[in-house]
Design a protein around this motif. Structure first.
Motif, mmCIF file in Angstrom:
data_model
loop_
_atom_site.group_PDB
_atom_site.id
_atom_site.type_symbol
_atom_site.label_atom_id
_atom_site.label_comp_id
_atom_site.label_asym_id
_atom_site.label_seq_id
_atom_site.Cartn_x
_atom_site.Cartn_y
_atom_site.Cartn_z
ATOM 1 N N ALA A 80 0.870 -1.175 0.000
ATOM 2 C CA ALA A 80 0.000 0.000 0.000
ATOM 3 C C ALA A 80 0.910 1.229 0.000
ATOM 4 O O ALA A 80 2.041 1.174 0.492
ATOM 5 C CB ALA A 80 -0.912 0.010 1.218
ATOM 6 N N ARG A 81 0.405 2.326 -0.543
ATOM 7 C CA ARG A 81 1.253 3.513 -0.683
ATOM 8 C C ARG A 81 0.486 4.784 -0.330
ATOM 9 O O ARG A 81 -0.689 4.927 -0.672
ATOM 10 C CB ARG A 81 1.793 3.599 -2.111
ATOM 11 N N VAL A 82 1.166 5.690 0.347
ATOM 12 C CA VAL A 82 0.618 7.005 0.662
ATOM 13 C C VAL A 82 1.558 8.046 0.068
ATOM 14 O O VAL A 82 2.771 7.997 0.284
ATOM 15 C CB VAL A 82 0.482 7.216 2.188
ATOM 16 N N PHE A 83 0.977 8.995 -0.684
ATOM 17 C CA PHE A 83 1.769 9.971 -1.423
ATOM 18 C C PHE A 83 1.874 11.294 -0.666
ATOM 19 O O PHE A 83 1.209 11.527 0.340
ATOM 20 C CB PHE A 83 1.154 10.215 -2.798
ATOM 21 N N GLN A 84 2.695 12.190 -1.200
ATOM 22 C CA GLN A 84 2.902 13.505 -0.599
ATOM 23 C C GLN A 84 1.626 14.342 -0.624
ATOM 24 O O GLN A 84 1.302 15.023 0.346
ATOM 25 C CB GLN A 84 4.015 14.232 -1.340
ATOM 26 N N ASN A 85 0.899 14.282 -1.736
ATOM 27 C CA ASN A 85 -0.313 15.090 -1.883
ATOM 28 C C ASN A 85 -1.485 14.419 -1.181
ATOM 29 O O ASN A 85 -1.874 13.307 -1.539
ATOM 30 C CB ASN A 85 -0.631 15.253 -3.374
ATOM 31 N N PRO A 86 -2.093 15.070 -0.172
ATOM 32 C CA PRO A 86 -3.219 14.471 0.546
ATOM 33 C C PRO A 86 -4.423 14.186 -0.344
ATOM 34 O O PRO A 86 -5.317 13.425 0.049
ATOM 35 C CB PRO A 86 -3.567 15.532 1.599
ATOM 36 N N ASN A 87 -4.466 14.799 -1.534
ATOM 37 C CA ASN A 87 -5.594 14.574 -2.429
ATOM 38 C C ASN A 87 -5.477 13.270 -3.214
ATOM 39 O O ASN A 87 -6.431 12.837 -3.847
ATOM 40 C CB ASN A 87 -5.726 15.741 -3.416
ATOM 41 N N ASN A 88 -4.301 12.651 -3.185
ATOM 42 C CA ASN A 88 -4.115 11.387 -3.898
ATOM 43 C C ASN A 88 -4.566 10.213 -3.037
ATOM 44 O O ASN A 88 -4.430 10.236 -1.825
ATOM 45 C CB ASN A 88 -2.640 11.187 -4.269
#
Length: 249
Positions: free
Chosen positions: A83-91
Motif C-alpha cells: 500500500a502507498r501514501v503519497f505527498q499530496n493528501p488529495n491522492n
C-alpha cells in the motif's frame, strides 16, 4: 522480505537529457523493518520507491518480495503486498465520496468487488472505532465527503485506509510534506504504530531530518543514485540531529 539486486534506472536513455537515477543498488529489507530514506532532491528516493511499488520498471536488476521475482509485475498486481501514501493528501482517495465509502473501497482493494462488503453495521462500527483512535473528531463525520476535509485529516484517513485490507508493506513518499506539524505527528505516529503493533514493513521518505532521526529503526541516505549510508538501529541511536545534518554539508 524485499530484495533489490543490482537495480539501475535510466530515464531518456540515449537522448541528450539522459538521466541515471539509480546506479546498481542492492538492498535487502527484512519483514517488520521501519526504514527511513533521506537524500537531496534528485538523489533517487522516489524512483526507488516507484520501483518497489511498480510505478517504474528498472532498467536493469531485479525486485523480489518474499523470494518471488516481481520485477515485471505491474503496480496494481502488487497491491496484495503493498500500500502507498503519497505527498499530496488529495491522492489515494475519492473526494466526492463519503469517508465511509472511501473506507469501503479501501477494504476491497485486493478482493473481488461486491456490493455487500462494507455495507453492514459491523463494518461501520469498525470504521468509526478506527477513526476515533486518530483523535481528530472525525468519527462523527463518516457521512461527510472526503473532499471537504483538511489536508491533514485526509492524509491521516488515507494512511488508516491503507491497512483496511491485507498489507505487508507500506510505502510513504513524503506523506507529511504538505501538513501542519500537529497533523504530521498524527500521521507518522500512526505509521509507527502499524509497524510496531502489526509488523508492517514501512519505508518512509522524508526531507525532515528531525523526523528521520525520530522515526524508523534503519536510516538510509541516497546520494546521486547510490546508497551513501546505511545505518542500523543501534548505530542510529547514537546519531544526533547535527550528525545527520552534516551529511548534507
Amino acid at each position: 522480505m524485499i530484495s533489490l539486486e543490482n537495480i539501475s534506472k535510466i530515464f531518456h536513455k540515449g537522448k541528450e537529457n539522459e538521466l541515471s537515477a539509480l546506479k546498481n543498488i542492492s538492498l535487502k529489507i527484512d519483514k517488520g523493518e521501519f526504514v527511513t530514506l533521506v537524500g537531496a532532491n534528485g538523489s533517487g528516493k522516489t524512483t526507488l520507491l516507484n520501483i518497489i511499488g511498480g510505478a517504474e520498471k528498472p532498467s536493469s536488476g531485479s525486485v523480489r518480495i518474499n523470494g518471488e521475482d516481481i520485477t515485471r509485475i505491474p503496480e496494481h498486481k502488487r497491491s496484495k503486498w503493498i500500500a502507498r501514501v503519497f505527498q499530496n493528501p488529495n491522492n489515494g482517495t475519492a473526494p466526492d465520496l463519503t469517508i465511509l465509502d472511501n473506507f469501503r473501497l479501501a477494504a476491497l482493494r485486493t478482493r473481488r468487488k461486491s456490493l455487500k462488503i462494507g455495507a453492514d453495521k459491523v463494518f461501520k462500527r469498525e470504521v468509526i472505532s478506527r477513526i476515533a483512535g486518530l483523535g481528530m473528531g472525525l468519527e462523527n463525520k463518516i457521512n461527510q465527503s472526503m473532499g471537504n476535509l483538511s489536508g491533514g485529516q485526509r492524509q491521516a484517513l488515507t494512511l488508516l485506509m491503507s491497512v483496511m485490507d491485507n498489507t505487508d508493506i507500506l510505502l510513504l513518499d513524503e506523506p507529511t510534506a504538505a501538513l501542519d506539524p500537529k497533523s504530521a505527528r498524527v500521521v507518522l505516529n500512526l505509521a509507527d504504530t502499524f509497524n510496531k503493533e502489526m509488523g508492517i514493513t514501512v519505508i518512509l521518505i522524508t526531507h525532515s531530518l528531525k523526523d528521520a532521526q525520530q522515526y524508523g529503526g534503519r536510516l538510509i541516505q541516497l546520494q546521486e543514485g547510490k546508497i551513501a549510508r546505511d545505518i542500523n538501529t543501534e548505530s542510529k541511536l547514537q546519531l544526533s540531529l547535527a550528525d545527520i545534518s552534516e551529511w548534507f554539508g
